[in-house]
Scaffold this motif. Structure first.
Motif, PDB file in Angstrom:
ATOM      1  N   ILE A 156      27.869  28.463  10.903  1.00 50.89           N
ATOM      2  CA  ILE A 156      28.860  27.948  11.264  1.00 50.89           C
ATOM      3  C   ILE A 156      29.513  27.028  10.272  1.00 50.89           C
ATOM      4  N   SER A 157      31.011  26.587  10.088  1.00 50.22           N
ATOM      5  CA  SER A 157      31.299  25.910   9.342  1.00 50.22           C
ATOM      6  C   SER A 157      31.627  24.442   9.952  1.00 50.22           C
ATOM      7  N   PRO A 158      31.030  23.334   9.477  1.00 49.11           N
ATOM      8  CA  PRO A 158      31.081  22.017   9.997  1.00 49.11           C
ATOM      9  C   PRO A 158      32.758  21.705  10.177  1.00 49.11           C
ATOM     10  N   THR A 159      33.144  20.896  11.319  1.00 53.59           N
ATOM     11  CA  THR A 159      34.452  20.285  11.295  1.00 53.59           C
ATOM     12  C   THR A 159      34.571  19.375  10.456  1.00 53.59           C
ATOM     13  N   PRO A 160      35.760  18.895   9.978  1.00 54.00           N
ATOM     14  CA  PRO A 160      35.838  17.665   9.055  1.00 54.00           C
ATOM     15  C   PRO A 160      35.071  16.313   9.751  1.00 54.00           C
ATOM     16  N   PHE A 161      34.975  16.063  11.039  1.00 50.53           N
ATOM     17  CA  PHE A 161      34.200  15.018  11.445  1.00 50.53           C
ATOM     18  C   PHE A 161      32.718  15.091  10.996  1.00 50.53           C
ATOM     19  N   GLU A 162      32.091  16.556  11.352  1.00 51.65           N
ATOM     20  CA  GLU A 162      30.734  16.546  10.874  1.00 51.65           C
ATOM     21  C   GLU A 162      30.366  16.577   9.439  1.00 51.65           C
ATOM     22  N   TRP A 163      31.301  17.046   8.711  1.00 50.58           N
ATOM     23  CA  TRP A 163      31.264  16.951   7.094  1.00 50.58           C
ATOM     24  C   TRP A 163      31.102  15.540   6.691  1.00 50.58           C
ATOM     25  N   VAL A 164      31.965  14.581   7.222  1.00 47.94           N
ATOM     26  CA  VAL A 164      31.891  13.149   6.826  1.00 47.94           C
ATOM     27  C   VAL A 164      30.454  12.689   7.262  1.00 47.94           C
ATOM     28  N   ARG A 165      29.908  13.096   8.522  1.00 45.05           N
ATOM     29  CA  ARG A 165      28.907  12.359   8.935  1.00 45.05           C
ATOM     30  C   ARG A 165      27.495  13.033   8.105  1.00 45.05           C
ATOM     31  N   ARG A 166      27.610  14.146   7.780  1.00 39.27           N
ATOM     32  CA  ARG A 166      26.358  14.810   7.118  1.00 39.27           C
ATOM     33  C   ARG A 166      26.255  14.222   5.726  1.00 39.27           C
ATOM     34  N   LYS A 167      27.397  13.736   5.021  1.00 37.61           N
ATOM     35  CA  LYS A 167      27.336  13.134   3.788  1.00 37.61           C
ATOM     36  C   LYS A 167      26.555  14.535   2.763  1.00 37.61           C
ATOM     37  N   ASN A 168      25.595  14.055   2.116  1.00 37.23           N
ATOM     38  CA  ASN A 168      24.865  14.967   1.364  1.00 37.23           C
ATOM     39  C   ASN A 168      23.308  15.200   1.946  1.00 37.23           C
ATOM     40  N   VAL A 169      23.157  14.881   3.378  1.00 32.83           N
ATOM     41  CA  VAL A 169      21.830  15.135   3.877  1.00 32.83           C
ATOM     42  C   VAL A 169      21.641  16.462   3.895  1.00 32.83           C
ATOM     43  N   GLN A 170      20.278  16.811   3.340  1.00 38.89           N
ATOM     44  CA  GLN A 170      19.653  18.398   3.419  1.00 38.89           C
ATOM     45  C   GLN A 170      18.704  18.456   4.667  1.00 38.89           C
ATOM     46  N   LYS A 171      17.937  17.400   5.167  1.00 36.24           N
ATOM     47  CA  LYS A 171      17.345  17.556   6.113  1.00 36.24           C
ATOM     48  C   LYS A 171      17.844  16.856   7.562  1.00 36.24           C
ATOM     49  N   LEU A 172      17.945  17.599   8.604  1.00 31.80           N
ATOM     50  CA  LEU A 172      18.259  17.155   9.690  1.00 31.80           C
ATOM     51  C   LEU A 172      17.211  16.170  10.429  1.00 31.80           C
ATOM     52  N   THR A 173      17.442  14.862  10.777  1.00 27.01           N
ATOM     53  CA  THR A 173      16.546  14.026  11.901  1.00 27.01           C
ATOM     54  C   THR A 173      16.993  13.910  13.131  1.00 27.01           C
ATOM     55  N   LEU A 174      15.997  13.341  13.905  1.00 29.88           N
ATOM     56  CA  LEU A 174      16.374  12.793  15.162  1.00 29.88           C
ATOM     57  C   LEU A 174      16.996  13.784  16.159  1.00 29.88           C
ATOM     58  N   HIS A 175      16.838  15.285  15.655  1.00 23.49           N
ATOM     59  CA  HIS A 175      17.282  16.267  16.701  1.00 23.49           C
ATOM     60  C   HIS A 175      16.392  16.743  17.380  1.00 23.49           C
ATOM     61  N   LYS A 176      15.670  15.910  18.455  1.00 22.44           N
ATOM     62  CA  LYS A 176      14.642  16.475  19.185  1.00 22.44           C
ATOM     63  C   LYS A 176      15.003  16.080  20.955  1.00 22.44           C
ATOM     64  N   SER A 177      14.986  17.355  21.657  1.00 20.91           N
ATOM     65  CA  SER A 177      15.429  16.966  22.867  1.00 20.91           C
ATOM     66  C   SER A 177      14.186  16.429  23.761  1.00 20.91           C
ATOM     67  N   THR A 178      14.606  15.852  24.916  1.00 16.75           N
ATOM     68  CA  THR A 178      13.497  15.296  25.860  1.00 16.75           C
ATOM     69  C   THR A 178      12.829  16.340  26.470  1.00 16.75           C
ATOM     70  N   ALA A 179      11.453  16.266  26.702  1.00 13.39           N
ATOM     71  CA  ALA A 179      10.644  17.181  27.520  1.00 13.39           C
ATOM     72  C   ALA A 179      10.789  17.080  28.924  1.00 13.39           C
ATOM     73  N   HIS A 180      11.713  17.659  29.584  1.00 17.27           N
ATOM     74  CA  HIS A 180      12.106  17.401  30.758  1.00 17.27           C
ATOM     75  C   HIS A 180      11.169  17.930  31.833  1.00 17.27           C
ATOM     76  N   SER A 181      10.929  17.582  33.074  1.00 21.11           N
ATOM     77  CA  SER A 181       9.879  18.141  33.755  1.00 21.11           C
ATOM     78  C   SER A 181      10.654  19.322  34.551  1.00 21.11           C
ATOM     79  N   SER A 182      10.009  20.234  35.226  1.00 21.94           N
ATOM     80  CA  SER A 182      10.254  21.594  35.428  1.00 21.94           C
ATOM     81  C   SER A 182      11.347  21.146  36.830  1.00 21.94           C
TER      82      SER A 182
END
Length: 381
Positions: A247-273
């Motif tokens: 997908i194409s990033p939105t203008p807001f997403e482009w600005v936040r991404r700068k020139n970052v190549q590697k995504l960080t902190l995108h890890k979800s909580t391990a929820h209980s069943s």
């Protein structure tokens, strides 16, 4: 007109440094000092403000003279003092004339005011929760204004919602600005249109808001999915280190991404069943759940944030659905720290230090850089 290149800032109660990052984003301000009591916040502050002097401590323990010696900042060096004194600083404000610098009873607010008196900056900016306006039936905020006027500052305040300044989140704050001398004070005009309720009474004279007929030419407020849709889908407990490429990033997403190549902190909580079962049934509030599925909770607990509007105010628990509204609009999990950082307007290259729970608290507590930037721009005007 006031046109100094690179005005110097002291940031008291600086937290992770979101507010001062917004000031620096204008290119006209330099943060010289950050002070906070929380060491993990300061590590993050330091990582993003490498040239600032960092003090871990309670502002009440430093007289302005001592503070000046430790930091090497004389009054002539500082143009702006900013800060967000914690609310417990307001319960016992006394008349300012009776304050002495080293009185152990000084409140956090009074110590902030003494620093302003010592440095005599061109401006100060004080940020706080909207509840401040009704504290002691409005006497507290009046006393704060009188304190600053006693030391030579024309002072005014507004209720500002960061959603009106390009943040994909409804986040209201009281912003008090003081300017040395008798000059007028300018608050920033909204850049984004949003029709939503305020925590303040509707026609409150100090509320900055947008009006359907006048302001509907402004771009609409940024929605949640405008801010996070370039981040990959995750299941509970999963992590991804790559942005979506389909997908194409939105203008807001482009600005936040700068020139970052590697995504960080995108890890979800391990929820209980059990929690996953609740999440599967979650809707826009707790009432959407089947009867008896949860025993108790706030009306906003165990609920999804809306995809196509700005998010509700993030809390320090935005990875735990039991305490607030923080479930992803479409995926069966709470928001990740990266999604929270996006909704707070942090660029993806902002460095967060500490363990996961510390980082989540840092993000949830932060003052959005975009709000800092809007205020800083108004000061420059």
């Amino acid at each position: 007109p006031f046109t100094l290149k690179n005005m110097n800032i002291i940031d008291i109660f600086c937290g992770t440094g979101g507010f001062s990052t917004g000031f620096e984003a204008t290119g006209e301000f330099k943060v010289k000092v950050g002070l906070d009591v929380l060491g993990d916040r300061l590590k993050t502050f330091k990582a993003n403000h490498q040239f600032a002097c960092v003090i871990e401590g309670d502002i009440r323990k430093y007289s302005p003279n001592t503070f000046s010696k430790i930091t090497g900042m004389a009054p002539s060096d500082i143009d702006v003092v900013i800060g967000s004194p914690p609310c417990q600083g307001f319960s016992s404000i006394r008349p300012f004339r009776s304050l002495t610098v080293d009185d152990p009873r000084n409140t956090l607010f009074e110590s902030f005011a003494l620093l302003v008196q010592f440095y005599q900056p061109q401006f100060f900016v004080l940020e706080n929760v909207v509840g401040l306006i009704t504290h002691q039936q409005g006497k507290t905020i009046q006393q704060m204004i009188e304190t600053f006027e006693t030391v030579g500052y024309k002072t005014d305040w507004r209720i500002m919602n960061a959603v009106n300044y390009g943040l994909p989140q409804k986040r209201e704050r009281v912003i008090m600005i003081g300017r040395r001398g008798a000059s007028s004070i300018v608050f920033p005009q909204p850049t984004h249109f949003f029709e939503g309720r305020s925590m303040a009474p509707l026609n409150h004279p100090k509320l900055i808001r947008t009006y359907p007929l006048m302001d509907s030419k402004l771009p609409p407020a940024i929605s949640v999915m405008d801010a996070i849709h370039d981040l990959p889908n995750l299941k509970s407990g999963e992590e991804s280190k790559h942005y979506r490429t389909d997908i194409s990033p939105t203008p807001f997403e482009w600005v936040r991404r700068k020139n970052v190549q590697k995504l960080t902190l995108h890890k979800s909580t391990a929820h209980s069943s059990k929690m996953l079962e609740i999440i599967k049934h979650a809707g826009s509030n707790i009432a959407a759940l089947p009867p008896g599925m949860v025993e108790s909770g706030f009306s906003t607990s165990y609920s999804r944030i809306e995809a196509n509007e700005p998010s509700v105010t993030l809390t320090v628990n935005f990875v735990h659905p039991a305490s607030n509204k923080c479930i992803h609009p479409y995926q069966d999990r709470a928001l990740t720290p990266r999604e929270g950082a996006r909704l707070q307007g942090f660029d993806d290259d902002y460095i967060f230090k500490g363990n996961r729970s510390q980082i989540v608290k840092q993000i949830g507590n932060a003052l959005p850089p975009l709000l800092g930037r809007a205020i800083a721009t108004a000061l420059l005007d």
